[in-house]
Scaffold this active site. Structure first.
Site, short mmCIF file in Angstrom:
data_model
loop_
_atom_site.label_atom_id
_atom_site.label_comp_id
_atom_site.label_asym_id
_atom_site.label_seq_id
_atom_site.Cartn_x
_atom_site.Cartn_y
_atom_site.Cartn_z
N CYS A 144 15.68 8.64 5.04
CA CYS A 144 15.43 9.85 5.82
C CYS A 144 16.56 10.12 6.81
O CYS A 144 16.89 9.26 7.62
CB CYS A 144 14.10 9.70 6.57
SG CYS A 144 13.79 11.00 7.78
N TYR A 192 17.57 22.00 4.12
CA TYR A 192 16.15 22.06 3.73
C TYR A 192 15.71 23.51 3.54
O TYR A 192 14.88 23.81 2.66
CB TYR A 192 15.28 21.39 4.79
CG TYR A 192 15.36 19.88 4.78
CD1 TYR A 192 14.42 19.13 4.07
CD2 TYR A 192 16.36 19.21 5.46
CE1 TYR A 192 14.49 17.74 4.05
CE2 TYR A 192 16.44 17.82 5.45
CZ TYR A 192 15.50 17.09 4.74
OH TYR A 192 15.57 15.73 4.71
#
Length: 313
Positions: free
Chosen positions: A50, A181
């Site tokens: 992440c 994203y």
């Protein structure tokens, strides 16, 4: 997700802060509880896959807090419930005893219904989560844990640069960190193309900025570099293809590519990057984007160790 197909990130995190003597901090939110700095009391739960959690791992390393704040690492894949400790023997974190990070959230908030995110700081004795507010976790590692930094720890938040640095980090967050994203999770062509254009406009701005200076704020590494690096490290391996950020690769932007390699080869940065875990996370977890679950074999990661030529800037 908005009606227009634009990806909207949930930014409502647990607002608690860990501060020296549980004092009121000079910067940032104070809506939550204040917890005291106490070596050995807390465990940072992160995941190398992440980018948001990767920041906290890097800052912890740079400041020399490894013996002060312990760390547990989750595996690269998870289901809708939670990140799991499947990298540990028996699938349990050896300190917390948990199989899932979700257990720490529910220990403190039995009705917790929001996302179970990393990084998270957990109070070891109670087993409950303290905070998952990732920008303030790294901020407070620097400002509130100063008494426990290693002697030669870098000044990640120079006082004379703070105002400009916050402006730089704000643009990097919206257009780059979250911008990839917004490209990858867009559900309409219009939303995707708008995010794509904003992303590459920002990357062009960064390319120009870094052609004249070694790091984002000048000759020294700051928090701004940490925040940009974790996105750049994933760009060619994931975002270029998986998130359709394909105007060009990072390796095709000379200043940004040299800068990224410079940081990668700096102790505390590259040793936190696990390309296998990164690719497995994105290509396996995002089933709506990659329903086959096939993880790409490339790209060649040995190029990250080639000379960067940035020393003279």
């Amino acid at each position: 997700m908005s009606d227009s197909g634009e990806f909207k990130r949930d930014t409502e995190y647990i607002p608690d802060r860990i501060t020296k003597d549980a004092r009121k901090p000079e910067h940032g939110p104070v809506e939550g509880e204040l917890w005291p700095v106490e070596p050995g009391r807390y465990r940072l739960v992160a995941a190398k896959a992440c980018p948001w959690a990767n920041r906290s791992i890097i800052v912890r390393n740079l400041l020399g807090l490894e013996d002060v704040i312990s760390m547990g690492l989750c595996g690269p894949t998870h289901d809708e419930r939670s990140w799991t400790f499947d990298l540990d023997p028996g699938g349990r974190d050896p300190v917390l005893g948990y199989e899932r990070l979700q257990e720490a959230y529910l220990k403190r908030f039995p009705d917790y219904s929001r996302g179970i995110t990393v990084p998270a700081v957990v109070d070891i004795e109670s087993g409950g989560v303290v905070t998952n507010d990732y920008p303030w976790i790294t901020h407070d590692f620097f400002f509130e844990w100063r008494d426990h930094h290693r002697p030669d720890a870098p000044d990640l938040w120079p006082d004379d640069l703070r105002e400009e640095m916050e402006d730089v980090m704000e643009r990097i967050y919206h257009e780059v960190n979250n911008g990839v994203y917004r490209c990858g999770f867009a559900s309409s062509q219009e939303a995707y193309e708008e995010a794509y254009d904003r992303l590459f406009a920002a990357l062009d701005w960064l390319e120009d900025r870094l052609s004249e200076r070694r790091y984002l704020m000048g000759p020294q590494i700051t928090e701004a570099d940490v925040r940009l690096f974790t996105t750049l490290a994933r760009f060619d391996a994931v975002y270029h293809g998986h998130f359709k950020c394909n105007r060009n690769k990072l390796t095709e932007m000379p200043a940004l590519w040299g800068y990224a390699r410079d940081l990668f080869q700096t102790p505390g940065f590259g040793d936190t990057i696990d390309f296998f875990q990164i690719k497995k996370h994105y290509y396996v977890v995002h089933k709506n984007i990659n329903p086959t679950g096939i993880v790409p074999k490339g790209p060649d990661t040995s190029v990250w160790l080639t000379p960067h030529g940035r020393d003279g800037l």
